[in-house]
Design a protein around this motif. Structure first.
Motif, mmCIF file in Angstrom:
data_model
loop_
_atom_site.group_PDB
_atom_site.id
_atom_site.type_symbol
_atom_site.label_atom_id
_atom_site.label_comp_id
_atom_site.label_asym_id
_atom_site.label_seq_id
_atom_site.Cartn_x
_atom_site.Cartn_y
_atom_site.Cartn_z
ATOM 1 N N UNK A 1 77.731 46.693 30.349
ATOM 2 C CA UNK A 1 77.422 45.552 31.217
ATOM 3 C C UNK A 1 78.099 44.279 30.702
ATOM 4 N N UNK A 2 78.321 44.188 29.396
ATOM 5 C CA UNK A 2 79.030 43.032 28.855
ATOM 6 C C UNK A 2 80.500 43.057 29.241
ATOM 7 N N UNK A 3 81.074 44.246 29.278
ATOM 8 C CA UNK A 3 82.479 44.397 29.655
ATOM 9 C C UNK A 3 82.674 44.025 31.122
ATOM 10 N N UNK A 4 81.750 44.395 31.977
ATOM 11 C CA UNK A 4 81.884 44.152 33.410
ATOM 12 C C UNK A 4 81.541 42.720 33.812
ATOM 13 N N UNK A 5 80.941 41.957 32.931
ATOM 14 C CA UNK A 5 80.548 40.580 33.228
ATOM 15 C C UNK A 5 79.583 40.509 34.414
ATOM 16 N N UNK A 6 78.594 41.374 34.408
ATOM 17 C CA UNK A 6 77.587 41.413 35.475
ATOM 18 C C UNK A 6 76.278 40.877 34.914
ATOM 19 N N UNK A 7 75.616 40.023 35.674
ATOM 20 C CA UNK A 7 74.310 39.514 35.269
ATOM 21 C C UNK A 7 73.244 40.483 35.775
ATOM 22 N N UNK A 8 72.825 41.399 34.904
ATOM 23 C CA UNK A 8 71.886 42.445 35.296
ATOM 24 C C UNK A 8 70.533 41.848 35.653
ATOM 25 N N UNK A 9 70.098 40.834 34.919
ATOM 26 C CA UNK A 9 68.795 40.222 35.215
ATOM 27 C C UNK A 9 68.767 39.630 36.618
ATOM 28 N N UNK A 10 69.865 39.034 37.032
ATOM 29 C CA UNK A 10 69.944 38.466 38.381
ATOM 30 C C UNK A 10 69.915 39.573 39.435
ATOM 31 N N UNK A 11 70.611 40.667 39.169
ATOM 32 C CA UNK A 11 70.620 41.787 40.119
ATOM 33 C C UNK A 11 69.227 42.413 40.233
ATOM 34 N N UNK A 12 68.521 42.521 39.114
ATOM 35 C CA UNK A 12 67.169 43.082 39.144
ATOM 36 C C UNK A 12 66.248 42.162 39.950
ATOM 37 N N UNK A 13 66.405 40.841 39.776
ATOM 38 C CA UNK A 13 65.584 39.890 40.512
ATOM 39 C C UNK A 13 65.811 39.990 42.022
ATOM 40 N N UNK A 14 67.059 40.210 42.426
ATOM 41 C CA UNK A 14 67.406 40.261 43.840
ATOM 42 C C UNK A 14 67.339 41.661 44.439
#
Length: 57
Positions: free
Chosen positions: A5-18
């Protein structure tokens, strides 16, 4: 979070929230635990195999 997830630069917490339901959070949890479980399983298998080989000689 996992290195992937660090390599992809994705905010997992934001995706979980939405996310529309808890399925995404469960998938993230499984994706985080599964690699660790596989490493532990392989380490146990190698230990068990080495122990049996030592007992046979």
């Amino acid at each position: 979070m996992p290195l992937f997830s660090l390599i992809q630069q994705i905010d997992v917490n934001e995706k979980i929230k939405n996310a529309p339901d808890n399925g995404y959070a469960i998938g993230v949890w499984i994706g985080t635990v599964l690699p660790f479980a596989l490493i532990v399983g392989v380490a146990f298998w190698m230990y068990h195999r080495a122990k049996n080989r030592r007992n046979e000689q």
